[in-house]
Design a protein around this motif. Structure first.
Motif, mmCIF file in Angstrom:
data_model
loop_
_atom_site.group_PDB
_atom_site.id
_atom_site.type_symbol
_atom_site.label_atom_id
_atom_site.label_comp_id
_atom_site.label_asym_id
_atom_site.label_seq_id
_atom_site.Cartn_x
_atom_site.Cartn_y
_atom_site.Cartn_z
ATOM 1 N N HIS A 56 12.693 -16.431 11.043
ATOM 2 C CA HIS A 56 12.670 -15.853 9.699
ATOM 3 C C HIS A 56 12.910 -14.352 9.716
ATOM 4 O O HIS A 56 13.244 -13.778 8.702
ATOM 5 C CB HIS A 56 11.327 -16.137 9.022
ATOM 6 C CG HIS A 56 11.033 -17.582 8.868
ATOM 7 N ND1 HIS A 56 11.747 -18.408 8.040
ATOM 8 C CD2 HIS A 56 10.116 -18.372 9.473
ATOM 9 C CE1 HIS A 56 11.280 -19.626 8.117
ATOM 10 N NE2 HIS A 56 10.284 -19.640 8.981
ATOM 11 N N GLU A 75 4.414 -15.932 0.646
ATOM 12 C CA GLU A 75 5.061 -16.287 1.912
ATOM 13 C C GLU A 75 4.243 -17.330 2.668
ATOM 14 O O GLU A 75 4.790 -18.197 3.346
ATOM 15 C CB GLU A 75 5.295 -15.047 2.782
ATOM 16 C CG GLU A 75 6.338 -14.102 2.237
ATOM 17 C CD GLU A 75 7.728 -14.721 2.109
ATOM 18 O OE1 GLU A 75 8.101 -15.582 2.931
ATOM 19 O OE2 GLU A 75 8.445 -14.337 1.166
ATOM 20 N N SER A 132 16.056 -8.051 7.791
ATOM 21 C CA SER A 132 14.824 -8.317 7.034
ATOM 22 C C SER A 132 13.688 -7.404 7.494
ATOM 23 O O SER A 132 12.875 -6.955 6.681
ATOM 24 C CB SER A 132 14.415 -9.788 7.146
ATOM 25 O OG SER A 132 14.043 -10.120 8.465
ATOM 26 N N THR A 138 6.594 -19.299 5.348
ATOM 27 C CA THR A 138 7.189 -18.531 6.444
ATOM 28 C C THR A 138 6.140 -17.912 7.348
ATOM 29 O O THR A 138 6.475 -17.208 8.294
ATOM 30 C CB THR A 138 8.095 -17.403 5.903
ATOM 31 O OG1 THR A 138 7.304 -16.533 5.098
ATOM 32 C CG2 THR A 138 9.260 -17.962 5.115
ATOM 33 N N TYR A 181 5.720 -13.102 10.062
ATOM 34 C CA TYR A 181 6.616 -14.014 9.356
ATOM 35 C C TYR A 181 7.155 -15.166 10.183
ATOM 36 O O TYR A 181 7.797 -16.045 9.636
ATOM 37 C CB TYR A 181 7.790 -13.236 8.764
ATOM 38 C CG TYR A 181 7.356 -12.301 7.685
ATOM 39 C CD1 TYR A 181 6.984 -12.789 6.443
ATOM 40 C CD2 TYR A 181 7.279 -10.941 7.905
ATOM 41 C CE1 TYR A 181 6.566 -11.940 5.442
ATOM 42 C CE2 TYR A 181 6.860 -10.079 6.906
ATOM 43 C CZ TYR A 181 6.507 -10.583 5.679
ATOM 44 O OH TYR A 181 6.083 -9.749 4.699
ATOM 45 N N ASN A 182 6.973 -15.162 11.463
ATOM 46 C CA ASN A 182 7.437 -16.268 12.287
ATOM 47 C C ASN A 182 6.389 -16.504 13.360
ATOM 48 O O ASN A 182 6.573 -16.135 14.504
ATOM 49 C CB ASN A 182 8.797 -15.946 12.902
ATOM 50 C CG ASN A 182 9.471 -17.164 13.476
ATOM 51 O OD1 ASN A 182 9.089 -18.288 13.183
ATOM 52 N ND2 ASN A 182 10.468 -16.948 14.298
#
Length: 146
Positions: free
Chosen positions: A59, A109, A64, A115, A45-46
């Motif tokens: 992110h 996403e 999360s 993301t 995600y990052n």
């Protein structure tokens, strides 16, 4: 020893139940890592998390990551039940839906929320969810008798 291990495998014929079991067990491991470190979730995600510029938003937070771990654990339970109850249409459909949701989540996403970017950390979940869903759709009539 080998017969003991084999006795724990889903009893249904074919590879699909064994695949669902394997994916379920891998997902449990993924859930554990999501609770214990941000490293692997951050790779998905990052993608710039290895050396992010100071202005790059992160992110992935502890919350999360744990939420993702919980979601992943829940899907692993559904897939585990489907592996051992592959002829039950309700379990079969629920397992298919877990792959639809995963596929939709990762694609959105990447393409909508931006993301993540395409690469190995994203390719794995997209390929597994897509291939598993297609496999299950093609095998529905073999395992589920209506």
């Amino acid at each position: 020893m080998a017969s003991t291990v084999l006795s724990y495998l889903p009893p249904a014929e074919g590879l699909l139940p064994k695949w669902l079991l394997m994916i379920s067990l891998l997902s449990v491991g993924n859930s554990v890592q999501a609770y214990t470190t941000l490293h692997f979730t951050s790779r998905v995600y990052n993608p710039s998390a290895i050396d992010p510029p100071p202005q790059t938003p992160k992110h992935v937070t502890g919350l999360s990551s744990r939420t993702f771990g919980t979601w992943t654990f829940l899907t692993s339970l559904v897939r585990l039940y489907a592996a051992y109850n592959i002829t039950n249409g309700a379990f079969y459909q629920l397992a298919m839906w877990t792959f639809v949701v995963a596929w939709g989540h990762f694609l959105s996403e990447w393409l909508v929320f931006k993301t993540t970017k395409w690469g190995m950390p994203l390719a794995g979940p997209i390929i597994v969810s897509n291939a598993s869903l297609l496999w299950m759709l093609m095998q529905w009539g073999y395992y589920v008798k209506v």
